[in-house]
Each structure stands twice: as structure tokens, then as C-alpha cells.
Enzyme design. Structure first.
Site, PDB file in Angstrom:
ATOM      1  N   HIS A  18     -70.914   1.566  -3.195  1.00 25.38           N
ATOM      2  CA  HIS A  18     -70.317   0.906  -2.040  1.00 25.38           C
ATOM      3  C   HIS A  18     -69.551   1.953  -1.256  1.00 25.38           C
ATOM      4  O   HIS A  18     -68.780   2.713  -1.826  1.00 25.38           O
ATOM      5  CB  HIS A  18     -69.375  -0.207  -2.503  1.00 25.38           C
ATOM      6  CG  HIS A  18     -69.020  -1.179  -1.419  1.00 25.38           C
ATOM      7  ND1 HIS A  18     -68.201  -0.830  -0.386  1.00 25.38           N
ATOM      8  CD2 HIS A  18     -69.379  -2.459  -1.214  1.00 25.38           C
ATOM      9  CE1 HIS A  18     -68.076  -1.882   0.422  1.00 25.38           C
ATOM     10  NE2 HIS A  18     -68.779  -2.886  -0.072  1.00 25.38           N
ATOM     11  N   ARG A  44     -65.876  -4.134   8.441  1.00 34.91           N
ATOM     12  CA  ARG A  44     -66.590  -3.420   9.500  1.00 34.91           C
ATOM     13  C   ARG A  44     -67.308  -4.392  10.431  1.00 34.91           C
ATOM     14  O   ARG A  44     -67.317  -4.198  11.639  1.00 34.91           O
ATOM     15  CB  ARG A  44     -67.557  -2.414   8.892  1.00 34.91           C
ATOM     16  CG  ARG A  44     -66.824  -1.214   8.311  1.00 34.91           C
ATOM     17  CD  ARG A  44     -67.747  -0.230   7.618  1.00 34.91           C
ATOM     18  NE  ARG A  44     -68.081  -0.677   6.268  1.00 34.91           N
ATOM     19  CZ  ARG A  44     -69.300  -0.738   5.797  1.00 34.91           C
ATOM     20  NH1 ARG A  44     -70.319  -0.379   6.547  1.00 34.91           N
ATOM     21  NH2 ARG A  44     -69.517  -1.138   4.572  1.00 34.91           N
TER      22      ARG A  44
END
Lengths: 359, 634
Positions: free
Chosen positions: B249, B269
Site C-alpha cells: 500500500h 486521495r
């Protein structure tokens, strides 16, 4: 980031007993209590038993009592303690110890089973559920629960009263009941009654300890227990209803008249319009029933009794003896000097029998 | 001889995360007597960590979304190495599985018209992730847990016993599977609480044990993720595929040190968070690969417009698939432009008002405040790559989830193929629902047809007992399990991590061989009751064998693709796309074989642009595609 050595005391033992053991252990910047427990495992006590999973405050496994306070080990930063302070770690007190910091929490899983599950609405196919965000938010607050059982552990009703465990489900399951009660599409309408009859919500005396320890900051008492209790008070402990149940057949009133009508009303209302109705005086049918009961007995026991008041004594500690020094002209009122006359009709105990035809 | 508790079940599900619970629900609904084995307490599984959401093309937010778009995104994300049939089934069935959850009582966030809201996520063309704030995994596990309780209530009403048809064995670890005449006959394990042994005789076993992340040092995974199911399957004679593909990740916490590895959801994000290096530069614009150039914005202005007008602007490069983001962060850190703690900065504080951040990312905000005393509404986060998910796993039949051994099924992270070389965010929650249901259904069907009664031979049980007790027998004089674990994690992190090269991989294999020998001598003190040292000692042999698979496959695959990046072979090679690396066990050693990938059906192939396909396919395959397209056009 150099570590420093701190003092730790950890309870070690099992169901047969145990004691606090002292450890000297390295602590680094930014660590939490669970990190220190892990360091103890890796360096000094390889068989020290502790539950943990996510280390991020999301799974609710590492519940323990740290300096006597129920906390999550992974969410208790070491920086919250003084460098010289000894940190004492003990298992949850309300549940039987298995070993060291691990307790038998099966009580909670048992209570979970006793609470009827979500009842899907009849005739609504999967994919056709429609709910407004504002309506799901109340239940969503309770679904944040990570089942750490700290609220169960801290609750006075069971913390030192093993005998209450049978009849009392505890805060975790009151919020579950509230969640289902407030679920816009749950088909059951008796969640509040169940809270009283099956879960023992009446035992709760609203000390808010559960709310204080909740790591998810769920307002357990204000948003779940009190709304669930309010309706319970309305229905269960209303002296009128109680008297009514003496007069009518028990089964006519025990399940309140609103029972069936509430179901219909819910079904007719679109989910989005379902109001937070906890504690409000319920359905018209119930109003009628209570009026009828009042008519039968001619007394409004429901009236709030006026608070007692002190006599208007003067600075010398005596009652004024003449109207020249008194606050008002004339003799003092037998109803109390601050009560406006005539009295509002609803505030009078006595009800004239002829008024029962109204409404 | 030790006392052993015995049970008989139709279906035993090992693992009580989303996949295991969904499989168990289906098996019980099919009328089978079902056991769920949970390594932790019921409801604590690693699924709770999934924050972003569950991907399903319901089209609630953008009606242009459908299963074909989802299929395309999944294949693209997996760099075409996915088992196409699994990706197809997944895309088609995910919406039904999500809607079904609502009938179990799940409460997803809503759109204005009262449907399930869907959010944007890296790699997904349209807003597709059903979510509940950023705690979707918790909602999922709780919903399935409560569904199981409701089934138990039904059984109680019918039989007077909550556990008559479905029972959860909490805090129970399985150490062996039993196979006789190439058929599963049951499994064996211990209760953590008492240390007592338990034997299950059952014709069908569903593995749903999750991943292998605990073999890495910086990981978001919990202690349970020791590759148990992977190792059990290997030892039972099944095969693992794609083990070289491990997802890192891009944005795990790197500060404070003790919480290194905890993930910062990608939706940070998706909702407008941006990545900056120590110079304050929004560096992702420099890292858009050619394959994606068409879909991603080239300027900050265009990227920022996308959040409010996605139809007329291209996406910000922060939303590239996660391996691209991980690689970019790694490159920035290596170039000396990282944060003080060795990551980069992820900033939302300058992009949205504080109330919006708290509303959209409540548990993120909470987590950072509680754990690190960082207020994400006021300052940027420090993030870096973290081991997160393994794409590889048990090779299964795409429709039934059956492994090569009769009666063995695998689902969720422990199964392989669905995600190819890289999983899209949000596809794991839908994966475990879709294939959990299928595994439960087919395991139940298998149990119907299987010969009864199934019996485990006493000799096999005795051997299992001996293996389990061995570390206790050696006592504290043996190798320390904690030291071995930490060496294993360090080896994997340093040598088989996010960026790999031949020399390091070869070294890792030598070290793993050494560790494997030492693990045979692991010893622990204390007794059998809730002894974590003993538990770890038993997990180690699983961890080391699975690590060996990953290292061997990583050494063999001489290209970079998805979750496998070779510094010495930085390009994607179309000829490698046609190859699956299959691990199996011969004696104690991992054998590696190359196997061709199943060939995608023509009508699925036609869902893609030729230009896009040309980046993945060999010339030979492209010629085939052209012939096909020509035929369709004629």
C-alpha cells in the site's frame, strides 16, 4: 530516538489467582502500551497472554485496565504517563480471567444472541432499499461500535454484581437495540419493550460511565439508553398505565394499544419521514386509551406535584404579621403565593367526570 | 494420550473474516451443518481494517457504470494477469452481493435519492465503492456476524440450540488438514484459551484465512496473517499461483514508529488529498506511465477541476493504481526528497475545510489524533509503502472455488487469480462476498455428494498432536520464536520487498533455507493455556514456507508487473503475461512450475481498445485479436 527504561506492573495469573509482577522495560518515543506488552513478550515473558489484532483501534481486541482505567492498549500512548510513573496493567474486571490479560468475554456473545436480529421489511426486494442519509445516521453512530466491551466492563450494574448478569445485557447491547429501533426499515416495532423486558435496561441508572470509556466516542447514554428508556418510562412506569392494567385485562394493556397501530403507521410513512420519535407521547390511539383511563378514575396522577416552598419570612426570621410589611396585600394563599389563580386546568388533581366526553 | 475433542460437520470454514462468514452463511442456508473456525474472537477479523469500500457497479452515482466497465478496470489494474473468468463473475455479481447485505441490516451511506452512495477510488473509472464513512470493513464484518447470529436464532427457535446448525469456534487455530485418497477428511487444531486439541471430521473444508503480511516487517496486517491457509493448502497437495505479487500500500503511516504500517485509506486521495515531497512538489505528475497517460491530468489545474467536474477533466495522478503510487513514493524517498521519517507527505489540510475532512474521513482523523497526536485538518501526514495484500494464493476453479484436492475450497485473500498482478482498492471486499457465497454454495453441494462417513485415521491425528506439542517439548532451550519471527520479517522486508533484484532474492532464499532448519528447533516455555509463544512457534512453519514461495516466484519472474517490481527487469514483458507461476510442495521443498494463463473469451476481449491491448499482449495474440475484430466488422 533513544529509549528509556520505565516501570511496568502486569497482572499475571489465571482463574485460580495471580498477582502483579514488576518489569523494567524499554520505552521509545511514540509507543503505546500494547507495544510495551509486546516487548515484554519478546524479551522477558514469552508466554504473557494478551489479545490484540489490528493495533489501530479498529478491532477492539486489546481491552485492558491501565492504571485502573478501562482502555484499549493500542490507543494508550506512553507519552500520557509521567516518566517516573509505574504503569499498572490488569485484565478487565467484569469478566472471568482466562490467563494474564485475557478474559472470558463470552457473556457478550451470549447477550448478542438474545437480541432479535434485524427484521427485513416485507415486500422490499434487495436493491430496492431506499433510505435518506439523515435517517441512517442515528443508527450508523451505533454501528461504529468495535465491540471492545469496555462499556460492558465499566458498567456498575455488572462490574461487581455477577448476579445481575443474567437479567442485564449491558450498554453494548442497548446501543444495538437502539440501532435497530432507529433503523429506518427494521420491521419490528417492539424494540423498546424488549429493551425493558429482555435486556433489563431499567437497571441502568444513567451514570454515563459507558460513554466515558467508549473509544469510538459513541454517546451511549444520551443517544441510545435515554431514548430507549424514555419510551420505556412512558409505557411501563406510567402510573396511569399501571392503574389501567389493574382495571382492564392485563393482556389488553400490557402490550400497549399502540402496538398494532404503530406497525401500520410505520408501514404507511415513507422511511425518510420517520421522525426521531423516542419519548414523544406516541400514537393517537394511546392518547384515547389514557383519556379513557383518566375518566374512569377522575384523577390526574400524572400531574407533576408542585415543589415545596419556604415561607416568606422577613429578615428577622419571622412571618410578617401585617399587610404593611408583607409582600402583598391580604392573607397568604393556601396554594402558595407564586401560583397564579385561577389554576391551569391540567394542573389540578381533580377531574370532573363530565370532562371525559371531550376529545 | 491427550484428550481430543471431536466434531462432525458437513462444511468447516477456516477463517472468520468476510470471506469465511459469507461462505458459512451460504453453506448453512443450503442446509449444511457448518463450523466456522476463528483464530481471534468472533467479529475481530482483519476485514475490519478495510476502510475505503466495496466495489460494485451498481451505477447509483454514475449511471454509465456497469459490469463491463468494472471488469475492464479490474483486468487493467491486474495488468491482464487476472483469471478473466473470476474477474467477470466478480464484476457481474458484486452488486447483488452488496444489496443482499442491506437485507442483513447493513447501513451504507446514501445518495440524495436514498440509494447506496458510491465513491471514487484509485483505478476505478466511475464512483463505484459502496462505503460507510471510512469504516466499510467493520460494517461488512458486523453485518455478516449479525446475520450468522440471526441464523442461530432461527435454529434456536427450531431446535432449542443456537449452535445446532452453525457454530463459531472462537480463538481456535487449525494446524493440519487431513487428506485420504486425495479427498479432504477433516482438520485439526487447538483452542487458544485452553490449549486443548480439537478434531473436525468433514468432507468439505473452505479456506478463508486471509494473507501472509505478517512475514513482512512493515505491514498493515495483524498477527493472524501468517499464511495458514496458503501453507495448509500446500501441505494438503494443492497449488499456489501468483505468489510473487504482493501489494504494498503506497500510504501506510511511517510515524510514530510503533504504528508504522497502519494504512491511510486511498479515499484520502480520492477526496482531494495530494502527495508532496520534502521540496513541497506535487510529484505524482512525473510518474504517470504511458499506459495511463490518456486518463490522467497533466496539470495541477486540470487535476483540481476533476473533483467537481469529472466528466470534462482528467483524473489527478494521485489516483493512479496503488503500485504506481508506491513506486513513485519509493523513488522520491530514494532520491533524497522524502520526509524526516522516510516517507512523503500526504496533505488534505490545505485542500479542504476542517469540517469536511472530519465528515469524510472520520476514523482517519480519529486514528491520527489518538495514535500520533497529529491533526490531519492542520498538518500533512507522513506516509510510505507498506505490505498490505497478497494477490497470490490457492489455485481454484473460478466458478466453484474448488482447489486441486477434492473437498478443499479457498476464498478471499487466500485464493489466487482474481486480482492478477495487482488488486484494485475496493475489489477485496466485493471479492470476498462474491466468491464467499460461491465457495459456500459449492462446498455444500460437494458435501451432499461426498461419501460418508468421513473418518480421519488415528495415525494422522497422532502425528498432528506430536507436531503441535514439539515446541513445548523442547522448552526454552530451543530457538526463540520471537527472534525467528523478527529475522524472517527483516529478511522479507529487506530482500523481497517492494523493489526486488536477483542478488537479493537469491540471498533471501539462502536465509529462508537456514530459517526453515532453525524453525524445526523452535522451543517455548510455559504451558498450553493461552501461550502466545507457543502459538507463534506453530505459525512460523507456515510463514517460512509461504515466504519461500514468494521469494522463489519473485526470482523466477523476470519482469515488472503490478505488485512485483524487479529493478533488473523494469519493463512489463507481454510474453510473461501468458504465464502463471505455480508453487507446490514436494517433500518439504517448494517446487515452481510455469503454467499458461487461461485464454480470455473473445466477447470479453472485445471490451478493450486495441491500443490498450497492444500494451499487454504479444504480437501473436494481437494478430488473433485483429482477426477476430475483422470477422466482427465484416
Amino acid at each position: 530516538m533513544m529509549g528509556e527504561v520505565r516501570n511496568f506492573r502486569v497482572w499475571r495469573g489465571d482463574a485460580d489467582g495471580g498477582q502483579l509482577e514488576d518489569f523494567q522495560v524499554e520505552v521509545n518515543d511514540g509507543e503505546v502500551v500494547l507495544d510495551i506488552i509486546h516487548r515484554l513478550q519478546a524479551t522477558q515473558a514469552p508466554d504473557l497472554a494478551v489479545r490484540w489484532n489490528c493495533k489501530a483501534g479498529k478491532c477492539g481486541s486489546c481491552s485492558m485496565e491501565i492504571n485502573g482505567k478501562p482502555r484499549l492498549g493500542c490507543m494508550t500512548r506512553m507519552s500520557t504517563f509521567e516518566a517516573t510513573e509505574t504503569v499498572t496493567v490488569t485484565p478487565l474486571r467484569t469478566f472471568p480471567v482466562i490467563r494474564d490479560l485475557v478474559t472470558d468475554v463470552s457473556f457478550n456473545y451470549q447477550k448478542a444472541r438474545e437480541l432479535p436480529a434485524f427484521a427485513p421489511p416485507a415486500g422490499v426486494a434487495p436493491g430496492e432499499y431506499r433510505m435518506q442519509q439523515v435517517d441512517v445516521e442515528r443508527s450508523q453512530e451505533f454501528r461504529k461500535c468495535i465491540e471492545c466491551f469496555l462499556c460492558q466492563n465499566v458498567c456498575h450494574v455488572v462490574r461487581d454484581h455477577e448476579e445481575n448478569k443474567k437479567a442485564f445485557s449491558g450498554p453494548r447491547f442497548f446501543i444495538r437495540a437502539a440501532e435497530l429501533d432507529m433503523h429506518p426499515l427494521d420491521a419490528r416495532t417492539d424494540r423498546k419493550d424488549l429493551a425493558v423486558e429482555e435486556q433489563g435496561i431499567g437497571y441502568c441508572n444513567i451514570t454515563k460511565c459507558c460513554t466515558e470509556v467508549c473509544p469510538e466516542h459513541i454517546k451511549i447514554t444520551d443517544n441510545a439508553i435515554i431514548p430507549m428508556k424514555e419510551r420505556a418510562v412512558d409505557r411501563r412506569y406510567d402510573p396511569i398505565a399501571w392503574l389501567g392494567s389493574k382495571i382492564f385485562h392485563r393482556d389488553q394493556l400490557d402490550r400497549p394499544a399502540g402496538h398494532t397501530t404503530t406497525g401500520v403507521a410505520t408501514a404507511e410513512r415513507p422511511a425518510s419521514s420517520r421522525q426521531p420519535d423516542a419519548g414523544s407521547p406516541s400514537t393517537p390511539a394511546e392518547h384515547a386509551a389514557s383519556h379513557q383511563a383518566q375518566g374512569e378514575i377522575s384523577m390526574n396522577w400524572h400531574r407533576e406535584a408542585p415543589a415545596g416552598q419556604a415561607a416568606p419570612v422577613g429578615s428577622d426570621g419571622r412571618l410578617p404579621v401585617t399587610e404593611f410589611t408583607g409582600q402583598m396585600a391580604g392573607a397568604q394563599s393556601p396554594f402558595g403565593d407564586d401560583v397564579p389563580l385561577p389554576l391551569p386546568v391540567d394542573d389540578i388533581n381533580y377531574q370532573h367526570p363530565s370532562r371525559t366526553d371531550e376529545g | 494420550m491427550t484428550n481430543i475433542e471431536r466434531h462432525n460437520y458437513d462444511v468447516v470454514v477456516i477463517g472468520a473474516g468476510g470471506a469465511g462468514l459469507r461462505a458459512a452463511i451460504e453453506a448453512r442456508l443450503a442446509g449444511k451443518k457448518t463450523a466456522i473456525i476463528s483464530k481471534s474472537l468472533f467479529g475481530k477479523a482483519h476485514t475490519v481494517m478495510a476502510e475505503g469500500g466495496a466495489a460494485a457497479a451498481m451505477g447509483n452515482v454514475n449511471s454509465r457504470d456497469n459490469w463491463m466497465v468494472h471488469f475492464r478496470d479490474t483486468m487493467r489494474g491486474g495488468k491482464f494477469l487476472n483469471n478473466f473468468r473470476m474477474a467477470e463473475l466478480h464484476a457481474k455479481e458484486a452488486p447483488d452481493r452488496i444489496w443482499e447485505l442491506e437485507t442483513y441490516g447493513a447501513l451504507f451511506d446514501r445518495t440524495k435519492d436514498g440509494k447506496i452512495s458510491q465513491r471514487n477510488f484509485g483505478g476505478h473509472e466511475y464512483p463505484r465503492l459502496a462505503h460507510v464513512g471510512d469504516r466499510t470493513g467493520l460494517e461488512l464484518i458486523r453485518t455478516l456476524q449479525q446475520k450468522i447470529v440471526s441464523l442461530q436464532q432461527e435454529d434456536f427457535a427450531a431446535t432449542g440450540n443456537y449452535e445446532s446448525r452453525i457454530r463459531v469456534f472462537a480463538e481456535t487455530t487449525i494446524t493440519e488438514l487431513f487428506v485420504e485418497n486425495d479427498r479432504i477428511t477433516g482438520c485439526f487444531g487447538y483452542y487458544r484459551e485452553s490449549g486443548e486439541f480439537v478434531l473436525f471430521e468433514a468432507p468439505a473444508v473452505v479456506l478463508a484465512t486471509g494473507g501472509i503480511g505478517r512475514s513482512f516487517k512493515v505491514t498493515s496486517n495483524s498477527w493472524e496473517y501468517t499464511g495458514d491457509g496458503h501453507a495448509l493448502a500446500l501441505r494438503a497437495g494443492a497449488a499456489l499461483i501468483n505468489m510473487e505479487f504482493v501489494q504494498f500500500h503506497p500510504t501506510g503511516m511511517v510515524w510514530p514508529p510503533s504504528v508504522k504500517g497502519i494504512l491511510v485509506t486511498e479515499s484520502v486521495r480520492g477526496d482531494g488529498g495530494v502527495l508532496r515531497n520534502s521540496e513541497g512538489k506535487r510529484f505524482m505528475f512525473d510518474y504517470v506511465p504511458d499506459v495511463f497517460r490518456k486518463q490522467y491530468a497533466e496539470t495541477e489545474e486540470e487535476a483540481d477541476r476533476w473533483y467537481t467536474d469529472p466528466d470534462n477533466n482528467r483524473r489527478p495522478p494521485e489516483l493512479l493504481p496503488r503500485d504506481e503510487v508506491a513506486r513513485a513514493i519509493n523513488a522520491e524517498v530514494k532520491a533524497g526528497r522524502g520526509s524526516p521519517a522516510g516517507g512523503v507527505f500526504l496533505d488534505v489540510s490545505t485542500r479542504m475545510p476542517a469540517e469536511v475532512i472530519i465528515k469524510r474521513l472520520p476514523s482517519m482523523h480519529h486514528q491520527f489524533k489518538e495514535l500520533a497526536d497529529v491533526d490531519i485538518t492542520k498538518q500533512p501526514m507522513e506516509v510510505g509503502p507498506t505490505c498490505h495484500y497478497v494477490m497470490g494464493g490457492v489455485e481454484v476453479d473460478p466458478d466453484t472455488e474448488a482447489a486441486a484436492v477434492s473437498g478443499l475450497f479457498a476464498v478471499g485473500e487466500v485464493s489466487g487469480g482474481m486480482h492478477g498482478s495487482n488488486r484494485l482498492g475496493g475489489n477485496s471486499l466485493s471479492d470476498l462476498l462474491v466468491f464467499g457465497k460461491r465457495a459456500g454454495e459449492y462446498a455444500a453441494r460437494y458435501a451432499d455428494e461426498a461419501a460418508r462417513p468421513v473418518k480421519v485415521s488415528p495415525a494422522a491425528v497422532n502425528a498432528a498432536v506430536e507436531t503441535a506439542l514439539a515446541p513445548l517439548g523442547r522448552g526454552e532451550g530451543g530457538e526463540s520464536p520471537y527472534a525467528l519471527q523478527s529475522e524472517l520479517q527483516q529478511t522479507m522486508n529487506d530482500l523481497v520487498g517492494i523493489i526486488r533484484r536477483r542478488s537479493e532474492l537469491e540471498e533471501s532464499l539462502a536465509r529462508l533455507a537456514d530459517l526453515k532448519e532453525r524453525i524445526k528447533k523452535v522451543g517455548v516455555g510455559g504451558g498450553r493455556r493461552y501461550n502466545p509463544g507457543w502459538h507463534l512457534a506453530l505459525d512460523l512453519r507456515n510463514m517460512v514456507i509461504v515466504s519461500e514461495c514468494t521469494a522463489k516466484a519473485a526470482l523466477e519472474r523476470e519482469e515488472s508487473r503490478g505488485g512485483h517490481t524487479r529493478e533488473d527487469f523494469p519493463k512489463m514483458d507481454p510474453s510473461w503475461r501468458r504465464v502463471n507461476l505455480v508453487c507446490s510442495l514436494r517433500g518439504e521443498d517448494v517446487q515452481l512450475e510455469r503454467k499458461p494463463l487461461p485464454k480470455m473469451r473473445p466477447e470479453l476481449m472485445e471490451l478493450f481498445d486495441r491500443a490498450e491491448l497492444s500494451k499487454y499482449l504479444t504480437d501473436e495474440e494481437l494478430a488473433e485479436f485483429d482477426a477476430l475484430a475483422g470477422k466482427a466488422g465484416a
